[in-house]
Enzyme design. Sequence first.
Site, short mmCIF file in Angstrom:
data_model
loop_
_atom_site.label_atom_id
_atom_site.label_comp_id
_atom_site.label_asym_id
_atom_site.label_seq_id
_atom_site.Cartn_x
_atom_site.Cartn_y
_atom_site.Cartn_z
N LYS A 149 64.03 56.83 58.14
CA LYS A 149 62.65 56.73 57.61
C LYS A 149 62.21 55.37 57.60
O LYS A 149 61.08 55.10 58.40
CB LYS A 149 62.65 57.29 56.15
CG LYS A 149 61.31 57.41 55.71
CD LYS A 149 61.12 57.75 54.15
CE LYS A 149 61.63 59.32 54.04
NZ LYS A 149 61.00 59.72 52.67
N LYS A 161 70.79 54.93 48.64
CA LYS A 161 70.33 55.77 47.76
C LYS A 161 71.44 55.76 46.59
O LYS A 161 72.57 55.51 46.58
CB LYS A 161 70.46 57.34 48.23
CG LYS A 161 69.43 58.42 47.59
CD LYS A 161 68.05 58.08 48.03
CE LYS A 161 67.13 59.35 47.10
NZ LYS A 161 65.94 59.39 48.06
N ASP A 197 63.17 58.74 42.13
CA ASP A 197 63.63 60.03 42.79
C ASP A 197 63.50 61.09 41.79
O ASP A 197 62.98 60.98 40.49
CB ASP A 197 64.83 59.74 43.41
CG ASP A 197 65.10 60.45 44.57
OD1 ASP A 197 64.59 60.37 45.86
OD2 ASP A 197 65.78 61.60 44.47
N ASN A 215 60.55 66.31 51.64
CA ASN A 215 61.79 65.96 52.30
C ASN A 215 62.82 67.28 52.67
O ASN A 215 62.62 68.50 52.09
CB ASN A 215 62.75 65.34 51.31
CG ASN A 215 62.20 63.89 51.35
OD1 ASN A 215 61.68 63.29 52.03
ND2 ASN A 215 62.10 63.32 49.83
P1 NAI Z 1 55.74 67.17 42.48
O1 NAI Z 1 56.97 67.67 41.49
O2 NAI Z 1 54.71 66.22 41.77
O3 NAI Z 1 54.95 68.54 43.07
C1 NAI Z 1 55.72 69.62 43.52
C2 NAI Z 1 54.86 70.77 43.07
O4 NAI Z 1 55.19 71.78 44.04
C3 NAI Z 1 54.31 71.32 41.99
O5 NAI Z 1 53.11 71.28 41.70
C4 NAI Z 1 55.28 72.64 41.94
O6 NAI Z 1 54.71 73.50 40.89
C5 NAI Z 1 55.07 72.97 43.30
N1 NAI Z 1 55.90 74.16 43.61
C6 NAI Z 1 57.33 74.20 43.24
N2 NAI Z 1 58.03 75.30 44.09
C7 NAI Z 1 56.81 76.01 44.67
C8 NAI Z 1 56.61 77.10 45.34
N3 NAI Z 1 57.58 78.03 45.69
N4 NAI Z 1 55.43 77.48 45.85
C9 NAI Z 1 54.62 76.69 45.64
N5 NAI Z 1 54.34 75.44 45.01
C10 NAI Z 1 55.78 75.14 44.43
O7 NAI Z 1 56.45 66.30 43.76
P2 NAI Z 1 55.57 65.39 44.66
O8 NAI Z 1 56.06 64.20 44.16
O9 NAI Z 1 54.31 66.05 44.84
O10 NAI Z 1 56.54 65.70 46.00
C11 NAI Z 1 56.63 66.89 46.89
C12 NAI Z 1 57.69 66.79 47.91
O11 NAI Z 1 57.39 65.71 48.60
C13 NAI Z 1 58.93 66.72 47.28
O12 NAI Z 1 59.83 67.52 48.24
C14 NAI Z 1 59.31 65.29 47.48
O13 NAI Z 1 60.68 65.11 47.65
C15 NAI Z 1 58.45 64.98 48.59
N6 NAI Z 1 58.46 63.72 48.77
C16 NAI Z 1 57.71 63.02 47.66
C17 NAI Z 1 57.25 61.80 47.68
C18 NAI Z 1 56.37 60.96 46.63
O14 NAI Z 1 55.87 59.97 46.74
N7 NAI Z 1 55.99 61.60 45.45
C19 NAI Z 1 57.74 60.57 48.72
C20 NAI Z 1 58.40 61.36 49.79
C21 NAI Z 1 58.68 62.71 49.84
#
Ligand code: NAI
Length: 348
Positions: free
Chosen positions: A68, A80, A115, A253
């Site tokens: 990345k 990590k 994380d 991810n």
């Molecule tokens: P978050 O936890 O704030 O949001 C995830 C959302 O997905 C929640 O609103 C949850 O209710 C929803 N969700 C869970 N299962 C679901 C389903 N089956 N159908 C629909 N919605 C569902 O997480 P965040 O920070 O927004 O991250 C999202 C993704 O991006 C994760 O996979 C994370 O690893 C990845 N990511 C995040 C980064 C960041 O800066 N926050 C950086 C790089 C990757």
Amino acid sequence: MSILDVLDTDDFEQLTLVRDPESGIRSAVAVHDTTMGPSLGGVRMRAYPTHDDAVRDALALARAMTVKSALAGLDLGGGKSVIDAEPTASNKARFLPVHARHIASLGGRYVPGADMGTDASDMEVLAKHVPVVSSRRAPSPFTARGVFRAVGATLEWAGERDLAGRRVAVQGLGKVGRALVTLLRRAGASVVVADVDDARVREARDTAGAVPVGADEILTADVDVLCPCAAGGVLTADVLAGLRARAVVSGANNPLATPGQAALLRERGVVYVPDFVANAGGVIACEAEVHGSDDGVDTKIEAIGVTAVEILDAAAARGTDTLTVAEEIARERLAARAAARPAFPAVP
Ligand code: NAI
């Protein structure tokens, strides 16, 4: 494959394990590659089925961070760490100071960030012992901007003039997905959304004009671009069979249930921008924190679109899938840097 075989096969520089009977912590720090700079990656806190699973997760995630950061053009390597425990307040109080001392003992080779299971307040705890810590500010707005840029570049690559009138599906309205919806709507895209949390769906509908669809429909919605922004592994064989999006640009991810599905997407004519390219905005923000300056952040986020196009072009030219090509390009960049200067810093 044994863990020692993984270290050899994937050319890991260092894996350190801590088992401290006094606190009860079981943790690992994986430093995959420091060719580009100190390794940076999140501290994942999670109760794994076995400790072997925890160490393997640290290794896989550290390797992904090398790719990345190399593709984002950052002076950072891949690392990590994992603490194999539920992220409860009492576990954090016992384990984070021990983990901080473990990280400090590595002399700057690993820079921690937030994380799964950890957040900015945990980074403040680590910062009492570790000189350089990232994620003390939220990376998610930067991640969303990068995904947005990748969506725009992908559509341009596919021959669209801009986002106005294009249809985009966003799965998950958390920190990344919600910010992405705002950017897409401002650019004139029509956006369909789903979340398992109904309140988040209502909020996106009422304040951003997003159109809700069922959580079981979002991945196969009839759209130009699908943006998974919830959990990993959502693009299963069943989903791929029903996929109607012309392109997939993931904030989440590891959205593919298996890496081989990148080839299946290619066979089906679906444009796939690897997650570690599209969601690099967060690590770009972390690099800025490490350097103490936001100079260059906007340029690097813009460059996510350029890298996405470079990978799409190279995959077309080499007749292979974008995941394979992205890893090849990262390896080429690492080899070029390694040839140009010694690794940072040499292990004493
Ligand atoms: P978050 O936890 O704030 O949001 C995830 C959302 O997905 C929640 O609103 C949850 O209710 C929803 N969700 C869970 N299962 C679901 C389903 N089956 N159908 C629909 N919605 C569902 O997480 P965040 O920070 O927004 O991250 C999202 C993704 O991006 C994760 O996979 C994370 O690893 C990845 N990511 C995040 C980064 C960041 O800066 N926050 C950086 C790089 C990757």
